[in-house]
Each structure stands twice: as structure tokens, then as C-alpha cells.
Design a protein around this motif. Structure first.
Motif, PDB file in Angstrom:
ATOM      1  N   HIS A  80       0.819  -1.211   0.000  1.00  0.00           N
ATOM      2  CA  HIS A  80       0.000   0.000   0.000  1.00  0.00           C
ATOM      3  C   HIS A  80       0.852   1.261   0.000  1.00  0.00           C
ATOM      4  N   GLN A  81       2.073   1.180   0.540  1.00  0.00           N
ATOM      5  CA  GLN A  81       2.946   2.351   0.580  1.00  0.00           C
ATOM      6  C   GLN A  81       3.801   2.489  -0.672  1.00  0.00           C
ATOM      7  N   GLY A  82       3.852   1.468  -1.520  1.00  0.00           N
ATOM      8  CA  GLY A  82       4.652   1.548  -2.736  1.00  0.00           C
ATOM      9  C   GLY A  82       6.125   1.747  -2.418  1.00  0.00           C
ATOM     10  N   ASN A  83       6.798   2.530  -3.233  1.00  0.00           N
ATOM     11  CA  ASN A  83       8.208   2.844  -2.994  1.00  0.00           C
ATOM     12  C   ASN A  83       8.311   3.853  -1.856  1.00  0.00           C
ATOM     13  N   VAL A  84       8.949   3.456  -0.788  1.00  0.00           N
ATOM     14  CA  VAL A  84       8.989   4.266   0.427  1.00  0.00           C
ATOM     15  C   VAL A  84      10.201   5.196   0.414  1.00  0.00           C
ATOM     16  N   ALA A 101       6.184  -9.402   3.574  1.00  0.00           N
ATOM     17  CA  ALA A 101       6.791 -10.234   2.539  1.00  0.00           C
ATOM     18  C   ALA A 101       5.749 -11.081   1.835  1.00  0.00           C
ATOM     19  N   THR A 102       4.891 -11.741   2.629  1.00  0.00           N
ATOM     20  CA  THR A 102       3.998 -12.746   2.068  1.00  0.00           C
ATOM     21  C   THR A 102       2.645 -12.762   2.770  1.00  0.00           C
ATOM     22  N   GLU A 103       1.708 -13.448   2.126  1.00  0.00           N
ATOM     23  CA  GLU A 103       0.394 -13.715   2.705  1.00  0.00           C
ATOM     24  C   GLU A 103      -0.027 -15.107   2.249  1.00  0.00           C
ATOM     25  N   GLY A 104      -0.494 -15.922   3.189  1.00  0.00           N
ATOM     26  CA  GLY A 104      -0.887 -17.282   2.839  1.00  0.00           C
ATOM     27  C   GLY A 104       0.236 -17.997   2.112  1.00  0.00           C
ATOM     28  N   THR A 105      -0.118 -18.650   1.005  1.00  0.00           N
ATOM     29  CA  THR A 105       0.897 -19.211   0.104  1.00  0.00           C
ATOM     30  C   THR A 105       0.598 -18.779  -1.325  1.00  0.00           C
ATOM     31  N   TYR A 106      -0.056 -17.607  -1.451  1.00  0.00           N
ATOM     32  CA  TYR A 106      -0.517 -17.148  -2.758  1.00  0.00           C
ATOM     33  C   TYR A 106      -0.099 -15.714  -3.090  1.00  0.00           C
ATOM     34  N   TYR A 107       0.649 -15.062  -2.195  1.00  0.00           N
ATOM     35  CA  TYR A 107       0.952 -13.649  -2.433  1.00  0.00           C
ATOM     36  C   TYR A 107       2.346 -13.284  -1.935  1.00  0.00           C
ATOM     37  N   THR A 108       3.054 -12.528  -2.763  1.00  0.00           N
ATOM     38  CA  THR A 108       4.304 -11.882  -2.350  1.00  0.00           C
ATOM     39  C   THR A 108       4.205 -10.403  -2.668  1.00  0.00           C
ATOM     40  N   ASN A 109       4.756  -9.585  -1.817  1.00  0.00           N
ATOM     41  CA  ASN A 109       4.693  -8.130  -1.946  1.00  0.00           C
ATOM     42  C   ASN A 109       5.563  -7.671  -3.120  1.00  0.00           C
ATOM     43  N   PRO A 110       4.981  -7.042  -4.150  1.00  0.00           N
ATOM     44  CA  PRO A 110       5.781  -6.615  -5.300  1.00  0.00           C
ATOM     45  C   PRO A 110       6.778  -5.510  -4.975  1.00  0.00           C
ATOM     46  N   TYR A 111       6.592  -4.821  -3.855  1.00  0.00           N
ATOM     47  CA  TYR A 111       7.512  -3.749  -3.448  1.00  0.00           C
ATOM     48  C   TYR A 111       8.506  -4.216  -2.386  1.00  0.00           C
ATOM     49  N   PHE A 112       8.529  -5.519  -2.143  1.00  0.00           N
ATOM     50  CA  PHE A 112       9.343  -6.023  -1.035  1.00  0.00           C
ATOM     51  C   PHE A 112      10.808  -5.620  -1.144  1.00  0.00           C
ATOM     52  N   ALA A 113      11.417  -5.770  -2.277  1.00  0.00           N
ATOM     53  CA  ALA A 113      12.852  -5.484  -2.424  1.00  0.00           C
ATOM     54  C   ALA A 113      13.150  -4.022  -2.109  1.00  0.00           C
ATOM     55  N   GLN A 114      12.352  -3.106  -2.666  1.00  0.00           N
ATOM     56  CA  GLN A 114      12.591  -1.680  -2.411  1.00  0.00           C
ATOM     57  C   GLN A 114      12.412  -1.346  -0.937  1.00  0.00           C
ATOM     58  N   GLN A 115      11.416  -1.936  -0.327  1.00  0.00           N
ATOM     59  CA  GLN A 115      11.113  -1.606   1.067  1.00  0.00           C
ATOM     60  C   GLN A 115      12.087  -2.270   2.037  1.00  0.00           C
ATOM     61  N   TYR A 116      12.354  -3.549   1.824  1.00  0.00           N
ATOM     62  CA  TYR A 116      13.223  -4.318   2.727  1.00  0.00           C
ATOM     63  C   TYR A 116      14.683  -3.867   2.603  1.00  0.00           C
ATOM     64  N   GLY A 118      15.692  -1.047   1.042  1.00  0.00           N
ATOM     65  CA  GLY A 118      15.788   0.400   1.194  1.00  0.00           C
ATOM     66  C   GLY A 118      15.934   0.827   2.639  1.00  0.00           C
ATOM     67  N   SER A 119      15.183   0.177   3.535  1.00  0.00           N
ATOM     68  CA  SER A 119      15.304   0.518   4.961  1.00  0.00           C
ATOM     69  C   SER A 119      16.696   0.148   5.474  1.00  0.00           C
ATOM     70  N   THR A 252      -0.476   3.213  16.276  1.00  0.00           N
ATOM     71  CA  THR A 252      -1.338   3.944  15.351  1.00  0.00           C
ATOM     72  C   THR A 252      -1.328   3.269  13.997  1.00  0.00           C
ATOM     73  N   ASP A 253      -2.449   3.355  13.294  1.00  0.00           N
ATOM     74  CA  ASP A 253      -2.482   2.862  11.916  1.00  0.00           C
ATOM     75  C   ASP A 253      -2.557   4.023  10.944  1.00  0.00           C
ATOM     76  N   SER A 254      -2.236   5.217  11.428  1.00  0.00           N
ATOM     77  CA  SER A 254      -2.262   6.404  10.568  1.00  0.00           C
ATOM     78  C   SER A 254      -1.050   7.267  10.896  1.00  0.00           C
ATOM     79  N   GLY A 255       0.115   6.732  10.612  1.00  0.00           N
ATOM     80  CA  GLY A 255       1.357   7.417  10.936  1.00  0.00           C
ATOM     81  C   GLY A 255       1.471   8.762  10.240  1.00  0.00           C
ATOM     82  N   PRO A 256       2.158   9.722  10.844  1.00  0.00           N
ATOM     83  CA  PRO A 256       2.254  11.068  10.287  1.00  0.00           C
ATOM     84  C   PRO A 256       3.047  11.120   8.988  1.00  0.00           C
ATOM     85  N   THR A 257       3.890  10.113   8.713  1.00  0.00           N
ATOM     86  CA  THR A 257       4.708  10.153   7.508  1.00  0.00           C
ATOM     87  C   THR A 257       4.291   9.069   6.532  1.00  0.00           C
ATOM     88  N   VAL A 258       4.414   7.807   6.928  1.00  0.00           N
ATOM     89  CA  VAL A 258       4.073   6.700   6.038  1.00  0.00           C
ATOM     90  C   VAL A 258       3.845   5.446   6.871  1.00  0.00           C
TER      91      VAL A 258
END
Length: 277
Positions: A80-84, A101-116, A118-119, A252-258
Motif C-alpha cells: 500500500h505504501q509503494g516505494n517508500v 513479505a507474504t500472505e498465505g501461500t498465494y501472495y508476495t509483496n511486489p515492493y518487497f525489495a525496495q522496502q526491505y 531500502g530501509s 497507530t495505523d495512521s502514521g504522520p509520515t508513512v
């Protein structure tokens, strides 16, 4: 004696079959819209806290009550945050981060590399989390999927153990159709496999209300698995049974930045200690 001939396919029958197929395809492609109309998100779109916010209210708090020990600011992010903009978060005081990174056994985050990565590259201590769907596959199967798609661990001083995000089901029945004992068994299966694959005990992310309802407030994991509690208020409140303190708190689920903002229960050296195992 009459001769029985096999039926031939008439034009009407062919049209009928085609009509059924078209209707089925039409239904298939309208299901996501129907799900959204019913207030259910699309599979794979869940994020840390989605169920908590739906069942316990959205968090609008961007400050917390005075705490007795130093707390270190963190964030958790998903697709949901895309490229952070990690440098912006670093400059705001964020020192650790978790990425879906993942959900169930059917989904991987397409932005994982940039987010993981990048931090990590801006100096943060980072980790990955798995959004659990206990009604789709076994705990061990999902732990393997998680480790195989970014949820592993290495002792580099900047990688936190993986987190099991186990919370209110955004797609259906609150406890995923499992009994309390069945849920505890599923969680144990995940945790045991994660420990076997990585050598680390996973962090458990949950809310006290979900844990109480769906596990019977089971206390048996508290001796080994750090607690990441979700509560959108000025205090972390009552914790699930067995844990006398939280390691992390999503306040909080509504952080001031991202993304969602979190507190680590200790100074930066304690975050590093958890990373090092």
C-alpha cells in the motif's frame, strides 16, 4: 427392434452450453467487485493491522502517554505504501522497520525489495512479516513460503526475526473457522517450522482481543516468542496472557509520515540485541 441412436448435439444445446460458460466467466470477473461491495478486501491486499482497525477502530493517535523506559520508533509497511522514501523516515527518527513479505501461500509483496533493502540501506534495522491465513494452508506450509520469499534471518546485526501477523480475518470469519485449540495448533506449527528453518523464534503480532477470542488467551508462546501488540491508543493496555511486557507496540495505523507507526520497548541497543539473537 428399434435402433437407439446416440443423441446429437443440437444448435440449441451448443448455444446453451456457451451461454452457461459466458455466464460463469462473467460471474468470475465480477466476484472481486462484489467482494469490495460487501466491504471485503481483495486477497493479498491485507496488511498489518487491517483486521484490528476493522474490529477495534482506526488509530488516529500520533503521540503516546509518557513511558517509563526509552522507546525506539519504527514503522511497518506493505504494498500500500509503494516505494517508500526511507531517508525521510530516517530523518524523522525512525530506526527500525518491518515489511510485508507474504500472505498465505498465494501472495508476495511486489515492493518487497525496495522496502526491505531500502530501509537497510539508510541504516535501519529491518525485518519481514507474514500475514497469516490459517484457513488456506497449514502453519508449517506458510512458514516455509515465508522463509522462501524473504522472511529468513541472518546474523548481520541489522535483520530482525520474522513476524507472524495473526489477527482478525479481513476476508471472512474472525477466527478463520478454527476452534481455539485448532488455532493454537496452527500457530505452533508455523512457529516450530520457522524456528527449524531459521534458528530464531518468530515475533507474534496480534491484538489482545483477537488473541483472547481466537486462542482462548493461550499463554504458552510467551516464554519464547516476542510480542508485538496492536492497540491504537495512548497506552498498550492489557496484554495477552503470558506476556508481562511487549517487545513492540503498534500504536497507530495512521502514521504522520508513512505506514503504521510502532514503538520498540527499549533503546536502539535493545533493537540490535533482538536482531543479533
Amino acid at each position: 427392434m428399434p435402433v437407439h441412436r446416440p443423441r446429437t448435439t443440437t444448435g440449441r444445446t451448443r448455444i446453451g452450453v456457451a451461454g452457461i460458460l459466458l455466464a460463469a466467466l462473467s460471474l468470475l470477473f465480477t466476484l472481486p467487485s462484489a467482494a469490495h461491495a460487501a466491504g471485503k478486501p481483495a486477497r493479498g491486499s491485507a496488511y498489518m493491522g487491517i483486521g484490528v482497525a476493522a474490529h477495534e477502530g482506526h488509530g488516529k493517535k500520533t503521540s503516546v502517554s509518557p513511558l517509563s523506559v526509552t522507546q525506539t520508533e519504527g514503522v511497518d509497511v506493505s504494498s500500500h505504501q509503494g516505494n517508500v522514501a526511507w531517508s525521510t523516515l530516517w530523518n524523522s527518527g525512525v530506526r527500525w522497520a518491518y515489511t510485508k513479505a507474504t500472505e498465505g501461500t498465494y501472495y508476495t509483496n511486489p515492493y518487497f525489495a525496495q522496502q526491505y533493502n531500502g530501509s537497510y540501506n539508510v541504516g535501519m534495522i529491518r525485518g519481514a512479516y507474514h500475514f497469516a491465513t490459517p484457513n488456506t494452508t497449514s502453519g508449517a506450509t506458510q512458514a516455509d513460503y515465508f522463509v522462501n520469499h524473504g522472511g529468513g534471518w541472518s546474523k548481520d546485526g541489522k535483520t530482525l526475526p520474522g513476524t507472524l501477523d495473526i489477527e482478525w480475518n479481513p476476508y471472512g470469519a474472525a477466527c478463520y473457522g478454527k476452534s481455539q485449540s485448532g488455532m493454537v495448533s496452527w500457530i505452533r506449527s508455523f512457529l516450530n517450522e520457522y524456528k527449524y528453518r531459521t534458528g530464531r523464534d518468530a515475533v507474534i503480532y496480534t491484538s489482545t482481543s483477537w488473541w483472547t477470542q481466537c486462542t482462548g488467551n493461550y499463554s504458552g508462546f510467551a516464554s519464547y516468542d516476542p510480542l508485538w501488540v496492536a492497540r491504537y491508543s495512548f497506552t498498550a493496555g492489557t496484554l495477552p496472557a503470558g506476556w508481562s511486557y511487549y517487545t513492540m507496540w503498534q500504536y497507530t495505523d495512521s502514521g504522520p509520515t508513512v505506514g503504521d507507526h510502532d514503538k520498540f520497548n527499549g533503546a536502539l541497543d535493545r533493537v540490535q540485541a533482538l536482531a543479533n539473537g
